[in-house]
Write a protein that holds these residues in place. Structure first.
Motif, mmCIF file in Angstrom:
data_model
loop_
_atom_site.group_PDB
_atom_site.id
_atom_site.type_symbol
_atom_site.label_atom_id
_atom_site.label_comp_id
_atom_site.label_asym_id
_atom_site.label_seq_id
_atom_site.Cartn_x
_atom_site.Cartn_y
_atom_site.Cartn_z
ATOM 1 N N ALA A 177 29.750 -4.663 -15.880
ATOM 2 C CA ALA A 177 28.539 -4.544 -16.685
ATOM 3 C C ALA A 177 27.611 -5.695 -16.323
ATOM 4 C CB ALA A 177 28.856 -4.565 -18.172
ATOM 5 N N GLN B 230 25.772 -8.011 -20.503
ATOM 6 C CA GLN B 230 26.508 -7.435 -21.627
ATOM 7 C C GLN B 230 27.345 -8.536 -22.268
ATOM 8 O OE1 GLN B 230 26.294 -4.218 -22.773
ATOM 9 N NE2 GLN B 230 27.567 -4.918 -24.477
ATOM 10 N N TRP C 170 32.235 -6.644 -25.127
ATOM 11 C CA TRP C 170 32.883 -5.482 -24.533
ATOM 12 C C TRP C 170 32.458 -4.192 -25.244
ATOM 13 C CZ3 TRP C 170 36.028 -1.802 -26.758
ATOM 14 C CH2 TRP C 170 36.699 -0.944 -25.875
ATOM 15 N N LYS C 171 32.357 -3.122 -24.462
ATOM 16 C CA LYS C 171 32.171 -1.788 -25.028
ATOM 17 C C LYS C 171 32.906 -0.803 -24.127
ATOM 18 C CE LYS C 171 27.636 -1.066 -22.830
ATOM 19 N NZ LYS C 171 26.215 -0.721 -23.088
ATOM 20 N N PRO C 172 33.346 0.342 -24.659
ATOM 21 C CA PRO C 172 34.202 1.253 -23.900
ATOM 22 C C PRO C 172 33.610 1.732 -22.582
ATOM 23 C CG PRO C 172 34.212 1.841 -26.227
ATOM 24 C CD PRO C 172 33.161 0.776 -26.067
ATOM 25 N N SER C 173 32.297 1.899 -22.500
ATOM 26 C CA SER C 173 31.687 2.469 -21.297
ATOM 27 C C SER C 173 31.777 1.557 -20.083
ATOM 28 C CB SER C 173 30.220 2.806 -21.573
ATOM 29 O OG SER C 173 29.483 1.627 -21.892
ATOM 30 N N MET C 174 32.102 0.264 -20.286
ATOM 31 C CA MET C 174 32.160 -0.669 -19.159
ATOM 32 C C MET C 174 33.574 -0.837 -18.611
ATOM 33 S SD MET C 174 31.638 -4.296 -21.197
ATOM 34 C CE MET C 174 32.218 -5.359 -19.882
ATOM 35 N N GLN C 175 34.527 -0.046 -19.099
ATOM 36 C CA GLN C 175 35.923 -0.238 -18.723
ATOM 37 C C GLN C 175 36.584 1.070 -18.333
ATOM 38 O OE1 GLN C 175 38.275 -2.884 -21.168
ATOM 39 N NE2 GLN C 175 40.030 -1.521 -21.113
ATOM 40 N N GLU C 176 37.462 1.001 -17.336
ATOM 41 C CA GLU C 176 38.364 2.092 -16.996
ATOM 42 C C GLU C 176 39.781 1.526 -16.941
ATOM 43 O OE1 GLU C 176 37.220 4.010 -13.377
ATOM 44 O OE2 GLU C 176 35.301 4.710 -14.190
ATOM 45 N N ARG D 80 32.758 6.801 -11.669
ATOM 46 C CA ARG D 80 31.935 6.433 -12.836
ATOM 47 C C ARG D 80 31.587 4.949 -12.811
ATOM 48 N NH1 ARG D 80 32.200 4.384 -17.923
ATOM 49 N NH2 ARG D 80 34.438 4.031 -17.859
ATOM 50 N N LEU D 81 32.565 4.100 -12.604
ATOM 51 C CA LEU D 81 32.331 2.673 -12.404
ATOM 52 C C LEU D 81 32.507 2.334 -10.939
ATOM 53 C CD1 LEU D 81 34.145 0.947 -15.426
ATOM 54 C CD2 LEU D 81 31.707 1.458 -15.176
#
Length: 261
Positions: free
Chosen positions: A102, A105, A108-114, A158-159
């Motif tokens: 990210a 940022q 932490w937020k879910p969209s930045m992690q796999e 995605r990332l």
């Protein structure tokens, strides 16, 4: 190397030099290893590690901890980049692999992690035995290994796979969520007994031959870019000036000032 987390009976400065912000008193204190600069990138990272027992002598008791080997950049505020191996207290064989990316940022937020949980928990106990953990970080792909076995492969989807240099880090921490059910690191926080320790037998880094920039040939900071040096100081005793403003919630803040003691 042993990293220990224990009850915090002392007093600390509120300024976290590594995060460049003020942090309130914490009930626990632990050690951490960080390399000095963002100077590592493509190659193979390996560590032989044993995770903590949450209660002495009983490796089958589940609790809450996160024991790590990873690369990390920029103290979250500018370019948050991570490639992680995380051994947790959720189960005797609980191992997860993470990528986080990210920009600007602060939290932490879910969209930045796999995240992936690749290991069958029944066949190993990460608390009673040492195991070998590794990841290969190359342009456009990351491969994670446990005891020499490939357990995950991540490509640009995605990332994107990080392409910026980073620090090598290892730490041990406890996740105390402000809700009844603690999920990250294990749900049985009530089972934790302190102090607890993670152990590292060795760590190895193999540079990828195709990377002509990181790490620099002389292993100094002279060839690093201005962006590489952003908030690169880890603590007030390392002699590295903390350069750069903290960019947080749309504001530019001066780094907090801690003193060496």
């Amino acid at each position: 190397m042993k990293i220990e987390v224990a009850q915090n009976t002392g007093t600390q400065q509120t300024c976290s030099n590594a995060q460049s912000e003020d942090v309130p008193h914490k009930p626990l204190v632990a050690g951490e290893l960080r390399t000095k600069f963002n100077m590592f990138r493509y190659g193979r990272y390996e560590s032989r590690m044993k995770a903590p027992m949450v209660q002495p002598g009983n490796p089958n008791v589940d609790g809450n901890f996160v024991s790590t080997m990873f690369v990390f950049r920029d103290a979250s505020f500018k370019h948050w980049r991570e490639i992680d191996v995380e051994v947790t207290g959720r189960a005797p064989g609980a191992i997860s692999t993470n990528i986080l990316t990210a920009d600007y940022q602060a939290k932490w937020k879910p969209s930045m992690q796999e995240t992936d949980y690749p290991i069958s928990y029944q066949h190993m106990n990460v608390r009673s035995e040492f195991h070998d953990y590794a990841f290969e970080w190359l342009p456009g792909v990351i491969r994670w290994f446990v005891d020499g076995k490939l357990v995950r492969e991540k490509h640009n989807d995605r990332l994107k796979v990080p392409d910026k240099s980073a620090k090598i880090m290892m730490n041990l921490w406890i996740y105390r969520a402000m809700r009844p059910r603690v999920v990250f690191g294990g749900t049985h926080l009530e089972n934790d007994r302190f102090p607890m320790q993670s152990e590292y037998d060795w760590f190895r880094f193999y540079k990828w031959d195709g990377d002509n920039m990181y790490p620099p040939a002389d292993m100094s900071s002279k060839a690093l870019t201005e962006d590489d040096m952003y908030l690169t100081s880890n603590n007030p005793c390392d002699g590295i000036p903390q350069i750069g403003e903290v960019l947080k919630y749309g504001q530019k803040l001066k780094p907090c000032v801690a003193t060496c003691r």
